[in-house]
Design a protein around this motif. Structure first.
Motif, PDB file in Angstrom:
ATOM      1  N   GLY A 158       2.467  38.055  94.674  1.00  0.00           N
ATOM      2  CA  GLY A 158       2.610  39.483  94.875  1.00  0.00           C
ATOM      3  C   GLY A 158       2.829  40.176  93.538  1.00  0.00           C
ATOM      4  N   GLU A 159       3.807  41.094  93.492  1.00  0.00           N
ATOM      5  CA  GLU A 159       4.122  41.806  92.253  1.00  0.00           C
ATOM      6  C   GLU A 159       5.352  41.231  91.559  1.00  0.00           C
ATOM      7  OE1 GLU A 159       4.459  45.962  93.024  1.00  0.00           O
ATOM      8  OE2 GLU A 159       2.301  46.235  93.326  1.00  0.00           O
ATOM      9  N   ARG A 160       5.783  40.059  91.991  1.00  0.00           N
ATOM     10  CA  ARG A 160       6.991  39.481  91.395  1.00  0.00           C
ATOM     11  C   ARG A 160       6.699  38.838  90.040  1.00  0.00           C
ATOM     12  NH1 ARG A 160       8.654  35.862  96.418  1.00  0.00           N
ATOM     13  NH2 ARG A 160       6.362  35.723  96.452  1.00  0.00           N
ATOM     14  N   ILE A 161       7.751  38.534  89.320  1.00  0.00           N
ATOM     15  CA  ILE A 161       7.661  37.908  88.002  1.00  0.00           C
ATOM     16  C   ILE A 161       7.663  36.401  88.191  1.00  0.00           C
ATOM     17  CG2 ILE A 161       8.868  37.574  85.801  1.00  0.00           C
ATOM     18  CD1 ILE A 161      10.066  40.455  86.366  1.00  0.00           C
ATOM     19  N   PHE A 162       6.658  35.742  87.657  1.00  0.00           N
ATOM     20  CA  PHE A 162       6.541  34.298  87.804  1.00  0.00           C
ATOM     21  C   PHE A 162       7.421  33.596  86.784  1.00  0.00           C
ATOM     22  CE2 PHE A 162       3.841  30.430  86.667  1.00  0.00           C
ATOM     23  CZ  PHE A 162       4.402  29.635  87.663  1.00  0.00           C
ATOM     24  N   VAL A 163       8.293  32.711  87.272  1.00  0.00           N
ATOM     25  CA  VAL A 163       9.132  31.886  86.399  1.00  0.00           C
ATOM     26  C   VAL A 163       8.336  30.612  86.124  1.00  0.00           C
ATOM     27  CG1 VAL A 163      11.410  30.877  86.058  1.00  0.00           C
ATOM     28  CG2 VAL A 163      11.140  32.825  87.611  1.00  0.00           C
ATOM     29  N   ASP A 164       7.699  30.550  84.969  1.00  0.00           N
ATOM     30  CA  ASP A 164       6.742  29.481  84.702  1.00  0.00           C
ATOM     31  C   ASP A 164       7.464  28.195  84.291  1.00  0.00           C
ATOM     32  OD1 ASP A 164       4.621  27.882  84.129  1.00  0.00           O
ATOM     33  OD2 ASP A 164       3.611  29.274  82.782  1.00  0.00           O
ATOM     34  N   PHE A 165       7.768  27.380  85.272  1.00  0.00           N
ATOM     35  CA  PHE A 165       8.451  26.103  85.066  1.00  0.00           C
ATOM     36  C   PHE A 165       7.575  25.092  84.342  1.00  0.00           C
ATOM     37  CE2 PHE A 165       6.565  26.522  89.250  1.00  0.00           C
ATOM     38  CZ  PHE A 165       5.710  25.431  89.301  1.00  0.00           C
ATOM     39  N   ASN A 166       6.260  25.264  84.409  1.00  0.00           N
ATOM     40  CA  ASN A 166       5.362  24.284  83.796  1.00  0.00           C
ATOM     41  C   ASN A 166       5.282  24.391  82.284  1.00  0.00           C
ATOM     42  OD1 ASN A 166       4.448  22.409  85.673  1.00  0.00           O
ATOM     43  ND2 ASN A 166       2.986  23.854  86.561  1.00  0.00           N
ATOM     44  N   GLN A 167       5.945  25.376  81.697  1.00  0.00           N
ATOM     45  CA  GLN A 167       6.035  25.392  80.240  1.00  0.00           C
ATOM     46  C   GLN A 167       6.919  24.260  79.730  1.00  0.00           C
ATOM     47  OE1 GLN A 167       4.131  26.963  78.351  1.00  0.00           O
ATOM     48  NE2 GLN A 167       3.254  28.439  79.778  1.00  0.00           N
ATOM     49  N   ALA A 168       7.619  23.576  80.644  1.00  0.00           N
ATOM     50  CA  ALA A 168       8.416  22.412  80.272  1.00  0.00           C
ATOM     51  C   ALA A 168       7.628  21.113  80.407  1.00  0.00           C
ATOM     52  CB  ALA A 168       9.682  22.349  81.144  1.00  0.00           C
ATOM     53  N   THR A 169       6.331  21.223  80.644  1.00  0.00           N
ATOM     54  CA  THR A 169       5.486  20.056  80.870  1.00  0.00           C
ATOM     55  C   THR A 169       4.834  19.604  79.566  1.00  0.00           C
ATOM     56  OG1 THR A 169       5.033  20.892  83.096  1.00  0.00           O
ATOM     57  CG2 THR A 169       3.579  19.184  82.279  1.00  0.00           C
ATOM     58  N   ARG A 170       4.603  18.316  79.446  1.00  0.00           N
ATOM     59  CA  ARG A 170       3.948  17.771  78.255  1.00  0.00           C
ATOM     60  C   ARG A 170       2.632  18.494  77.957  1.00  0.00           C
ATOM     61  NH1 ARG A 170       4.386  12.714  75.773  1.00  0.00           N
ATOM     62  NH2 ARG A 170       5.778  12.003  77.442  1.00  0.00           N
ATOM     63  N   ASP A 171       2.436  18.824  76.688  1.00  0.00           N
ATOM     64  CA  ASP A 171       1.223  19.483  76.197  1.00  0.00           C
ATOM     65  C   ASP A 171       1.087  20.926  76.667  1.00  0.00           C
ATOM     66  OD1 ASP A 171      -1.136  19.713  74.716  1.00  0.00           O
ATOM     67  OD2 ASP A 171      -2.397  19.079  76.386  1.00  0.00           O
ATOM     68  N   ARG A 172       2.175  21.543  77.118  1.00  0.00           N
ATOM     69  CA  ARG A 172       2.168  22.978  77.385  1.00  0.00           C
ATOM     70  C   ARG A 172       3.065  23.623  76.332  1.00  0.00           C
ATOM     71  NH1 ARG A 172      -1.435  24.708  81.516  1.00  0.00           N
ATOM     72  NH2 ARG A 172       0.030  26.267  82.258  1.00  0.00           N
ATOM     73  N   THR A 173       2.565  24.640  75.661  1.00  0.00           N
ATOM     74  CA  THR A 173       3.297  25.238  74.560  1.00  0.00           C
ATOM     75  C   THR A 173       3.339  26.753  74.693  1.00  0.00           C
ATOM     76  OG1 THR A 173       1.287  25.295  73.221  1.00  0.00           O
ATOM     77  CG2 THR A 173       2.728  23.379  72.942  1.00  0.00           C
ATOM     78  N   LEU A 174       4.321  27.344  74.028  1.00  0.00           N
ATOM     79  CA  LEU A 174       4.442  28.792  73.939  1.00  0.00           C
ATOM     80  C   LEU A 174       4.264  29.213  72.485  1.00  0.00           C
ATOM     81  CD1 LEU A 174       7.577  29.293  76.217  1.00  0.00           C
ATOM     82  CD2 LEU A 174       5.219  29.873  76.788  1.00  0.00           C
ATOM     83  N   ALA A 175       3.883  30.453  72.275  1.00  0.00           N
ATOM     84  CA  ALA A 175       3.751  30.974  70.918  1.00  0.00           C
ATOM     85  C   ALA A 175       5.067  30.831  70.176  1.00  0.00           C
ATOM     86  CB  ALA A 175       3.335  32.442  70.953  1.00  0.00           C
ATOM     87  N   ALA A 176       4.985  30.462  68.907  1.00  0.00           N
ATOM     88  CA  ALA A 176       6.176  30.292  68.092  1.00  0.00           C
ATOM     89  C   ALA A 176       6.898  31.615  67.888  1.00  0.00           C
ATOM     90  CB  ALA A 176       5.797  29.714  66.730  1.00  0.00           C
ATOM     91  N   ALA A 177       8.202  31.533  67.685  1.00  0.00           N
ATOM     92  CA  ALA A 177       8.953  32.705  67.242  1.00  0.00           C
ATOM     93  C   ALA A 177       8.364  33.199  65.930  1.00  0.00           C
ATOM     94  CB  ALA A 177      10.422  32.338  67.059  1.00  0.00           C
ATOM     95  N   TRP A 178       8.143  34.516  65.840  1.00  0.00           N
ATOM     96  CA  TRP A 178       7.588  35.209  64.681  1.00  0.00           C
ATOM     97  C   TRP A 178       6.073  35.045  64.558  1.00  0.00           C
ATOM     98  CZ3 TRP A 178      11.216  38.437  63.292  1.00  0.00           C
ATOM     99  CH2 TRP A 178      12.548  38.062  63.454  1.00  0.00           C
ATOM    100  N   PHE A 237       1.709  20.771  89.297  1.00  0.00           N
ATOM    101  CA  PHE A 237       1.512  20.544  87.874  1.00  0.00           C
ATOM    102  C   PHE A 237       0.275  21.307  87.417  1.00  0.00           C
ATOM    103  CE2 PHE A 237       4.418  17.193  88.769  1.00  0.00           C
ATOM    104  CZ  PHE A 237       4.986  16.812  87.556  1.00  0.00           C
ATOM    105  N   PRO A 238       0.131  21.527  86.108  1.00  0.00           N
ATOM    106  CA  PRO A 238      -1.104  22.143  85.611  1.00  0.00           C
ATOM    107  C   PRO A 238      -2.314  21.287  85.971  1.00  0.00           C
ATOM    108  CG  PRO A 238       0.600  22.138  83.920  1.00  0.00           C
ATOM    109  CD  PRO A 238       1.106  21.285  85.041  1.00  0.00           C
ATOM    110  N   PRO A 239      -3.472  21.896  86.107  1.00  0.00           N
ATOM    111  CA  PRO A 239      -4.657  21.159  86.583  1.00  0.00           C
ATOM    112  C   PRO A 239      -5.148  20.068  85.642  1.00  0.00           C
ATOM    113  CG  PRO A 239      -5.232  23.394  85.910  1.00  0.00           C
ATOM    114  CD  PRO A 239      -3.749  23.330  85.938  1.00  0.00           C
ATOM    115  N   ASP A 240      -4.753  20.110  84.354  1.00  0.00           N
ATOM    116  CA  ASP A 240      -5.207  19.081  83.424  1.00  0.00           C
ATOM    117  C   ASP A 240      -4.313  17.836  83.458  1.00  0.00           C
ATOM    118  OD1 ASP A 240      -3.093  20.514  82.341  1.00  0.00           O
ATOM    119  OD2 ASP A 240      -3.755  20.237  80.272  1.00  0.00           O
ATOM    120  N   HIS A 241      -3.290  17.838  84.307  1.00  0.00           N
ATOM    121  CA  HIS A 241      -2.402  16.689  84.451  1.00  0.00           C
ATOM    122  C   HIS A 241      -2.892  15.776  85.575  1.00  0.00           C
ATOM    123  CE1 HIS A 241       0.222  18.759  81.746  1.00  0.00           C
ATOM    124  NE2 HIS A 241       1.176  17.871  81.879  1.00  0.00           N
ATOM    125  N   PRO A 242      -2.612  14.486  85.461  1.00  0.00           N
ATOM    126  CA  PRO A 242      -2.949  13.596  86.576  1.00  0.00           C
ATOM    127  C   PRO A 242      -2.127  13.955  87.802  1.00  0.00           C
ATOM    128  CG  PRO A 242      -1.587  12.456  84.965  1.00  0.00           C
ATOM    129  CD  PRO A 242      -1.963  13.765  84.344  1.00  0.00           C
TER     130      PRO A 242
END
Length: 355
Positions: free
Chosen positions: A229-249, A322-327
């Motif tokens: 819906g219009e809710r904010i997704f709490v993306d738990f899969n950013q804690a999964t191997r080979d998932r990364t977030l943009a670096a600070a700065w 899990f993300p689709p690229d995971h087994p």
């Protein structure tokens, strides 16, 4: 005729001065917008030198995925997980294992010279793993991405972030916050390198579900967009191997050259993320400093968050997608869009039943 190459001097390993060749220095990486002038390769490297000290605190001793472009941000975009060709002799790599079991070296960015060299190679966003090079299987950071769906204002994201801060603090974690450079917020916490990726991911799911219980109309853990819906997704899969977030700065590959900037919790909601760009952030840093400077001085235990996961197991809640690229993982829900799922085609473990 292409612009003449220039030679930059930068700090390399152990503080030694290193020369970095910058070709096409006047090439436009971010075109001008109504909100600011264009950003050239020279502008980008000047920005990186200005923020090198705090940015390297988040990059150094970590495998880093490079988000690169050809022809600026309006050209071809691609990700480099293997080190680009021509890695300088002063730089180093570390071996990482991917969800498929494949292993290969990945670049580590320990110094300003390597950082500038990656910009020369077309990098616009830097994505560090949540692990150190000495142990690539046990994260030293909890990372959560609060991803607003269409229809949500940034003020809603701020409310969700403050709620998440409360949940994490109660679980014994010390949360730090930064803008994403887009519409959301990233929340990090330093943790001791004791648990491996799957266990840390489960701890993050525990935090996410607790936040969802407290703010059910504002946030969701629904993996499928049709259920958010219009809710904010709490993306738990950013804690999964080979998932990364943009670096600070790190700048982002978006018009206007926005930057993912660490903030104090008091600053969150007081500054408009769109105002934090490659042009403005050096001044912001000089004025406000780096609120993440001492983040890893005293890492926390993840046990309190993991206890939330275990309590949910007792309630009958189990694994999430899990993300689709995971087994396919044990207990994982079916990998099919809910609106297209036919119940009799799936068994109780989420595996497709062949007819």
């Amino acid at each position: 005729m292409p612009d003449a190459a220039v030679t930059l001097t930068a700090s390399g390993p152990d503080g030694a001065t290193v020369e970095v060749r910058l070709t096409s220095p006047d090439k436009v990486v971010w075109p001008a917008t109504d909100h600011g002038p264009a950003v050239t390769k020279t502008d980008l490297t000047a920005y990186l030198s200005a923020v090198a000290a705090p940015m390297l605190r988040g990059l150094a001793d970590r495998p880093v995925t490079l988000q690169r472009v050809r022809g600026g941000i309006e050209g071809e975009e691609f990700y480099s997980k293997n080190p680009p060709k021509g890695v300088p002799q002063w730089s180093r790599t570390t071996m990482v294992t991917y969800p498929s079991g494949r292993r290969h070296p990945q670049l580590v960015i320990d110094d300003e010279a390597t950082l500038l060299w990656t910009a020369q190679m077309g990098t616009v966003t830097w994505h560090p793993w949540p692990v150190r090079s000495g142990d690539n299987d046990r994260p030293d950071e909890v990372r959560i991405d609060l991803d607003p769906q269409p229809g949500r204002a940034f003020a809603d994201v701020v409310e969700a972030a403050r709620g998440l801060r409360e949940v994490m603090t109660e679980a014994g974690l010390t949360p730090y916050v930064k803008t994403t450079g887009s519409r959301g917020v990233h929340v990090f916490a330093p943790v001791r390198t004791r648990l491996e990726f799957l266990e840390v991911r489960h701890a993050v799911i525990g935090l996410a579900r607790e936040l969802e219980r407290r703010l059910p109309d504002l946030v969701t853990t629904a993996w499928w967009k049709e259920e958010r819906g219009e809710r904010i997704f709490v993306d738990f899969n950013q804690a999964t191997r080979d998932r990364t977030l943009a670096a600070a700065w790190s700048p982002r590959i978006l018009p206007g050259a926005p930057v993912s900037v660490p903030l104090t919790w008091d600053q969150l909601g007081e500054v408009a993320p769109a105002e934090l760009t490659v042009h403005t952030v050096p001044g912001w840093l000089a004025q406000h400093g780096d609120p993440w400077e001492r983040m890893h001085d005293e890492p926390d235990e993840v046990d309190g968050a993991y206890a939330l996961w275990e309590a949910d197991l007792e309630r009958g809640l189990g694994e999430l997608s899990f993300p689709p690229d995971h087994p396919k993982m044990p207990g994982e829900p079916p990998r099919v869009q809910p609106s297209k799922k036919v119940a009799e085609h799936w068994d109780e473990h989420g595996n497709r039943v062949e007819s």
